[in-house]
Design a protein around this motif. Structure first.
Motif, PDB file in Angstrom:
ATOM      1  N   ALA A   1     -77.737 -73.154   1.447  1.00 52.23           N
ATOM      2  CA  ALA A   1     -76.585 -73.847   1.808  1.00 52.23           C
ATOM      3  C   ALA A   1     -75.228 -72.905   1.676  1.00 52.23           C
ATOM      4  CB  ALA A   1     -76.281 -75.003   0.868  1.00 52.23           C
ATOM      5  N   ALA A   2     -75.388 -71.867   0.773  1.00 51.06           N
ATOM      6  CA  ALA A   2     -74.274 -70.885   0.674  1.00 51.06           C
ATOM      7  C   ALA A   2     -74.570 -69.786   1.746  1.00 51.06           C
ATOM      8  CB  ALA A   2     -74.294 -70.308  -0.856  1.00 51.06           C
ATOM      9  N   THR A   3     -75.452 -69.355   2.026  1.00 49.34           N
ATOM     10  CA  THR A   3     -75.698 -68.413   3.162  1.00 49.34           C
ATOM     11  C   THR A   3     -75.142 -69.028   4.470  1.00 49.34           C
ATOM     12  OG1 THR A   3     -77.435 -67.488   2.209  1.00 49.34           O
ATOM     13  CG2 THR A   3     -77.357 -66.892   4.385  1.00 49.34           C
ATOM     14  N   HIS A   4     -75.680 -70.145   4.561  1.00 50.33           N
ATOM     15  CA  HIS A   4     -75.035 -70.962   6.008  1.00 50.33           C
ATOM     16  C   HIS A   4     -73.349 -70.830   5.777  1.00 50.33           C
ATOM     17  CE1 HIS A   4     -74.925 -73.744   9.353  1.00 50.33           C
ATOM     18  NE2 HIS A   4     -73.974 -74.421   8.591  1.00 50.33           N
TER      19      HIS A   4
ATOM     20  N   LEU B   1     -62.901 -58.441   8.691  1.00 44.69           N
ATOM     21  CA  LEU B   1     -63.305 -58.255   7.446  1.00 44.69           C
ATOM     22  C   LEU B   1     -62.219 -58.591   6.337  1.00 44.69           C
ATOM     23  CD1 LEU B   1     -65.050 -56.865   5.450  1.00 44.69           C
ATOM     24  CD2 LEU B   1     -64.260 -54.768   6.008  1.00 44.69           C
ATOM     25  N   ILE B   2     -61.024 -58.169   6.701  1.00 43.53           N
ATOM     26  CA  ILE B   2     -59.900 -58.565   5.819  1.00 43.53           C
ATOM     27  C   ILE B   2     -59.901 -60.093   5.468  1.00 43.53           C
ATOM     28  CG2 ILE B   2     -57.397 -58.363   5.428  1.00 43.53           C
ATOM     29  CD1 ILE B   2     -57.348 -55.593   6.847  1.00 43.53           C
ATOM     30  N   ALA B   3     -59.837 -60.764   6.726  1.00 45.97           N
ATOM     31  CA  ALA B   3     -59.875 -62.079   6.750  1.00 45.97           C
ATOM     32  C   ALA B   3     -60.885 -62.798   6.145  1.00 45.97           C
ATOM     33  CB  ALA B   3     -59.854 -62.865   8.299  1.00 45.97           C
ATOM     34  N   ALA B   4     -62.170 -62.475   6.117  1.00 43.25           N
ATOM     35  CA  ALA B   4     -63.497 -62.821   5.528  1.00 43.25           C
ATOM     36  C   ALA B   4     -63.272 -62.713   4.205  1.00 43.25           C
ATOM     37  CB  ALA B   4     -64.559 -62.064   6.209  1.00 43.25           C
ATOM     38  N   THR B   5     -62.856 -61.496   3.692  1.00 43.60           N
ATOM     39  CA  THR B   5     -62.909 -61.598   2.196  1.00 43.60           C
ATOM     40  C   THR B   5     -61.835 -62.541   1.641  1.00 43.60           C
ATOM     41  OG1 THR B   5     -61.079 -59.612   2.437  1.00 43.60           O
ATOM     42  CG2 THR B   5     -63.441 -58.987   2.227  1.00 43.60           C
ATOM     43  N   HIS B   6     -60.686 -62.711   2.303  1.00 41.24           N
ATOM     44  CA  HIS B   6     -59.891 -63.688   1.573  1.00 41.24           C
ATOM     45  C   HIS B   6     -60.343 -65.051   1.679  1.00 41.24           C
ATOM     46  CE1 HIS B   6     -56.308 -60.622   2.089  1.00 41.24           C
ATOM     47  NE2 HIS B   6     -55.583 -61.255   1.553  1.00 41.24           N
ATOM     48  N   GLN B   7     -61.123 -65.349   2.751  1.00 38.81           N
ATOM     49  CA  GLN B   7     -61.756 -66.602   2.663  1.00 38.81           C
ATOM     50  C   GLN B   7     -62.629 -66.750   1.798  1.00 38.81           C
ATOM     51  OE1 GLN B   7     -63.656 -69.034   6.190  1.00 38.81           O
ATOM     52  NE2 GLN B   7     -61.461 -68.859   6.769  1.00 38.81           N
ATOM     53  N   LEU B   8     -63.718 -65.814   1.773  1.00 39.09           N
ATOM     54  CA  LEU B   8     -64.651 -65.805   0.858  1.00 39.09           C
ATOM     55  C   LEU B   8     -64.022 -65.992  -0.936  1.00 39.09           C
ATOM     56  CD1 LEU B   8     -67.661 -65.679   0.137  1.00 39.09           C
ATOM     57  CD2 LEU B   8     -67.443 -63.211  -0.196  1.00 39.09           C
ATOM     58  N   VAL B   9     -63.084 -65.273  -1.229  1.00 36.49           N
ATOM     59  CA  VAL B   9     -62.638 -65.648  -2.500  1.00 36.49           C
ATOM     60  C   VAL B   9     -62.089 -66.811  -2.776  1.00 36.49           C
ATOM     61  CG1 VAL B   9     -60.812 -64.610  -4.036  1.00 36.49           C
ATOM     62  CG2 VAL B   9     -62.327 -62.980  -3.020  1.00 36.49           C
ATOM     63  N   GLY B  10     -61.484 -67.500  -1.605  1.00 37.13           N
ATOM     64  CA  GLY B  10     -61.150 -68.551  -1.798  1.00 37.13           C
ATOM     65  C   GLY B  10     -62.026 -69.830  -1.693  1.00 37.13           C
ATOM     66  N   ALA B  11     -63.156 -69.402  -1.323  1.00 38.66           N
ATOM     67  CA  ALA B  11     -64.324 -70.330  -1.246  1.00 38.66           C
ATOM     68  C   ALA B  11     -65.170 -70.341  -2.637  1.00 38.66           C
ATOM     69  CB  ALA B  11     -65.545 -69.987  -0.248  1.00 38.66           C
ATOM     70  N   PHE B  12     -64.873 -69.196  -3.275  1.00 36.38           N
ATOM     71  CA  PHE B  12     -65.270 -69.274  -4.767  1.00 36.38           C
ATOM     72  C   PHE B  12     -64.502 -70.187  -5.637  1.00 36.38           C
ATOM     73  CE2 PHE B  12     -66.642 -64.291  -4.387  1.00 36.38           C
ATOM     74  CZ  PHE B  12     -67.930 -64.722  -3.813  1.00 36.38           C
ATOM     75  N   ALA B  13     -63.283 -70.279  -5.394  1.00 36.51           N
ATOM     76  CA  ALA B  13     -62.403 -71.266  -6.137  1.00 36.51           C
ATOM     77  C   ALA B  13     -62.510 -72.734  -5.776  1.00 36.51           C
ATOM     78  CB  ALA B  13     -60.967 -70.722  -5.754  1.00 36.51           C
ATOM     79  N   ALA B  14     -62.861 -72.757  -4.418  1.00 35.95           N
ATOM     80  CA  ALA B  14     -62.872 -74.196  -3.858  1.00 35.95           C
ATOM     81  C   ALA B  14     -64.325 -74.873  -3.579  1.00 35.95           C
ATOM     82  CB  ALA B  14     -62.086 -74.199  -2.645  1.00 35.95           C
ATOM     83  N   ASP B  15     -65.384 -73.900  -3.499  1.00 35.51           N
ATOM     84  CA  ASP B  15     -66.608 -74.509  -3.263  1.00 35.51           C
ATOM     85  C   ASP B  15     -67.789 -74.146  -4.218  1.00 35.51           C
ATOM     86  OD1 ASP B  15     -68.914 -75.426  -1.866  1.00 35.51           O
ATOM     87  OD2 ASP B  15     -68.836 -73.777  -0.509  1.00 35.51           O
ATOM     88  N   PRO B  16     -68.245 -75.100  -4.899  1.00 38.43           N
ATOM     89  CA  PRO B  16     -69.254 -74.563  -5.952  1.00 38.43           C
ATOM     90  C   PRO B  16     -70.741 -74.106  -5.355  1.00 38.43           C
ATOM     91  CG  PRO B  16     -68.837 -76.943  -5.937  1.00 38.43           C
ATOM     92  CD  PRO B  16     -68.068 -76.307  -5.129  1.00 38.43           C
ATOM     93  N   VAL B  17     -70.856 -74.644  -4.140  1.00 41.39           N
ATOM     94  CA  VAL B  17     -72.155 -74.033  -3.418  1.00 41.39           C
ATOM     95  C   VAL B  17     -72.051 -72.608  -3.182  1.00 41.39           C
ATOM     96  CG1 VAL B  17     -73.855 -74.304  -1.524  1.00 41.39           C
ATOM     97  CG2 VAL B  17     -72.714 -76.493  -2.692  1.00 41.39           C
ATOM     98  N   THR B  18     -70.896 -72.088  -2.565  1.00 40.29           N
ATOM     99  CA  THR B  18     -70.686 -70.670  -2.359  1.00 40.29           C
ATOM    100  C   THR B  18     -70.711 -69.924  -3.459  1.00 40.29           C
ATOM    101  OG1 THR B  18     -69.731 -71.161  -0.289  1.00 40.29           O
ATOM    102  CG2 THR B  18     -69.170 -68.959  -1.152  1.00 40.29           C
TER     103      THR B  18
END
Length: 211
Positions: free
Chosen positions: A63-66, A86-103
């Motif tokens: 689920a995290a990979t998806h 790449l810059i946008a994805a890193t921002h969104q990924l770190v935001g997902a760490f904070a908001a989405d326990p699955v990621t």
């Protein structure tokens, strides 16, 4: 139909609860009773959907990979250049760490030595970051002499490091931290005018707001 909806809801609740327990305790210390309690379902319901902890952990990582795959596809599709994506994805990924326990748990499991499929998502992320940097080089975005391997190592180490540090201090998962990182690194990577670099950073902040 009602039973199918209820089963899907139960499965989602179990995956989310498992992600929270894996992220908090690691794979080895996580227990199925703790996961069923957190999900608010019976042990029998848990075993019906996931006969073993291995299968549950595998579903969390899938689920995290998806989620990360869809995130990167969106960034590449909407941001024009590889470096901006790449810059946008890193921002969104770190935001997902904070908001989405699955990621968050997907990355935790990938680096957990007790999990048999460790490094799967981390390896995927490293490959994607390197591919974006290689495309950025081919598109003329990178300064001459920049090593795509070295740059990829720096970006992956930073994003994964923010995830680890964020478990102790959520400030590490803020948009400001990631923007500080790119403000430091980007001038060494790209030969673009300052206004273009500023626009790339603003793209990243906009993507972080989407999470």
């Amino acid at each position: 139909m009602v039973k199918q909806v209820r089963a899907a809801f139960t499965r989602q609740a179990l995956v989310r609860a498992a992600a929270e327990v894996f992220a908090d305790n690691g794979y080895a210390r996580a227990s199925l009773p703790a996961i069923s309690r957190r999900a608010g379902v019976s042990a029998g319901a848990l075993h019906f959907h996931f006969p073993s902890k291995d299968e549950l952990a595998g579903e969390v990582e899938r689920a995290a990979t998806h989620a990360v795959t869809e995130m990167t596809r969106h960034c590449r599709r909407t941001r024009g250049s590889a470096l901006s994506a790449l810059i946008a994805a890193t921002h969104q990924l770190v935001g997902a760490f904070a908001a989405d326990p699955v990621t968050w748990a997907g990355f935790r499991l990938s680096g957990d030595p007790a999990w048999r499929d460790r490094a799967g998502l981390l390896d995927w992320w490293h490959t994607w970051v390197h591919d974006m940097l290689r495309q950025a080089r081919d598109e003329g975005e990178l300064t001459d002499g920049v090593s795509t391997e070295g740059a990829a190592a720096a970006v992956v180490a930073a994003t994964v490091g923010f995830e680890v540090l964020g478990s102790r201090d959520r400030e590490w998962l803020s948009t400001e931290r990631m923007t500080q990182f790119w403000t430091f690194l980007l001038p060494s990577l790209a030969g673009a005018p300052e206004e273009d670099l500023t626009r790339m950073l603003s793209y990243g902040m906009a993507e972080a707001a989407r999470t």
